[in-house]
Design an enzyme around this catalytic site. Structure first.
Site, PDB file in Angstrom:
ATOM      1  N   HIS A  54      17.581  56.557  33.208  1.00  0.00           N
ATOM      2  CA  HIS A  54      18.309  56.840  34.466  1.00  0.00           C
ATOM      3  C   HIS A  54      18.074  55.685  35.300  1.00  0.00           C
ATOM      4  CE1 HIS A  54      14.246  58.486  35.053  1.00  0.00           C
ATOM      5  NE2 HIS A  54      14.398  58.782  36.409  1.00  0.00           N
ATOM      6  N   HIS A  56      16.353  55.307  38.352  1.00  0.00           N
ATOM      7  CA  HIS A  56      15.369  55.090  39.154  1.00  0.00           C
ATOM      8  C   HIS A  56      14.563  53.721  39.208  1.00  0.00           C
ATOM      9  CE1 HIS A  56      15.073  59.585  40.187  1.00  0.00           C
ATOM     10  NE2 HIS A  56      16.062  59.131  41.268  1.00  0.00           N
ATOM     11  N   ASP A  58      11.460  52.793  38.702  1.00  0.00           N
ATOM     12  CA  ASP A  58      10.328  52.924  37.978  1.00  0.00           C
ATOM     13  C   ASP A  58      10.895  53.133  36.385  1.00  0.00           C
ATOM     14  OD1 ASP A  58      10.988  55.524  38.659  1.00  0.00           O
ATOM     15  OD2 ASP A  58       9.241  56.103  37.583  1.00  0.00           O
ATOM     16  N   HIS A  59      12.201  52.912  36.366  1.00  0.00           N
ATOM     17  CA  HIS A  59      12.601  53.033  34.845  1.00  0.00           C
ATOM     18  C   HIS A  59      13.564  51.723  34.522  1.00  0.00           C
ATOM     19  CE1 HIS A  59      11.496  57.047  34.322  1.00  0.00           C
ATOM     20  NE2 HIS A  59      11.441  57.059  35.376  1.00  0.00           N
ATOM     21  N   HIS A 169       6.470  59.249  31.898  1.00  0.00           N
ATOM     22  CA  HIS A 169       5.191  59.493  32.831  1.00  0.00           C
ATOM     23  C   HIS A 169       4.113  60.248  32.215  1.00  0.00           C
ATOM     24  CE1 HIS A 169       7.235  57.942  36.486  1.00  0.00           C
ATOM     25  NE2 HIS A 169       8.186  58.440  36.228  1.00  0.00           N
TER      26      HIS A 169
HETATM   27 FE    FE Z   1      10.238  58.332  36.955  1.00  0.00          FE
HETATM   28 ZN    ZN Z   2      12.981  59.305  37.908  1.00  0.00          ZN
END
Ligand code: FE
Ligand code: ZN
Length: 253
Positions: A54, A56, A58-59, A169
């Site tokens: 996705h 975001h 942090d990805h 995570h």
């Molecule tokens: Fe995340």
């Molecule tokens: Zn996310």
């Protein structure tokens, strides 16, 4: 495929998967580029594809640097072209992406974001599920309803039970505390919580888990279990509503 777990940022995991026959390597959700290039360089590996679950930060944070360094394609959801820059291979529900000797299939799992997807590697028996399914937890509902997330989790739950679950995570320890608040007497959950505590004490990842383990212990996958309904005083309610209540409680836990 051989899978390498790379910790990144404060609690993200980036995964490398290498096809031993061809030597081809992919990365899933590179939060940042540095841990990826370091791991590749240390092993003398190249990078052949970037997969994103996705949009975001942090990805996808490492996408641009890795793409320019290795010239590899970005594989991501077709509907997220507007927010994942540089998609080369756009995929959606049921897409297959051939990588080395592995046929990777794409499962749309909206809920955390509207464009969230998971990557299933049936030959390896692995699932990269981003922020949809966590060990003992699930992602927050930023862009979807509880009913959508429940439907997404049910799709993942239908995969073979030996499937190894690679989440994005390391939230398992705090998830375990919450899960025990819902099902304090679940013996599988108590054993898992103990094992997780031990792993974290030693600085080890709690992932991958298996789908069988999650089905036995993860309250978000157990919304249709009579015991979970009873624990919430919701016996007889629809599973999606019980799921919504579990999610609501977690938001305020
Ligand atoms: Fe995340
Ligand atoms: Zn996310």
């Amino acid at each position: 495929m051989d899978i390498v777990i790379l910790p990144a940022l404060s609690d993200n995991y980036i995964y490398l998967a290498r096809d031993p026959a061809s030597g081809a390597v992919l990365v899933v959700d590179p939060a940042e580029a540095a841990p990826v290039t370091e791991a590749l360089t240390a092993r003398g590996w190249r990078l052949d594809a970037i997969l994103n679950t996705h949009h975001h930060g942090d990805h996808i944070g490492g996408n641009a640097a890795l793409k320019s360094r290795y010239g590899c394609p970005v594989v991501a959801f077709h509907g997220d072209r507007g927010r994942i820059p540089g998609i080369d291979i756009a995929v959606g529900e049921g897409s297959s992406y051939k990588f080395g000797s592995e046929m990777i299939s794409v499962i749309e799992t909206p809920g955390h974001t509207s464009g969230h997807i998971a990557f299933h590697l049936p030959a390896t028996g692995a699932l990269f599920c981003g922020d949809t399914l966590f060990s003992l937890g699930c992602g927050r509902l930023f862009e979807g309803s509880a009913a959508e997330m429940w439907a997404s989790l049910c799709k993942l739950r239908a995969l073979p039970e030996h499937t190894q679950i690679y989440c994005a995570h390391e939230y398992t320890l705090s998830n375990a505390r919450f899960a025990l608040s819902i099902e304090p007497e679940n013996p599988d959950l108590r054993a898992r919580a103990e094992a997780v505590r031990h792993l974290r004490d030693q600085g080890q990842p709690t992932l991958p888990s298996t789908l069988a383990q999650e089905c036995a212990t993860n309250p978000f996958l157990r919304a249709d279990q009579p015991r979970v309904a009873a624990a919430l005083d919701m016996t007889g309610a629809a599973a999606a509503e019980i799921f919504a209540e579990v999610r609501r409680r977690k938001d305020y836990f």
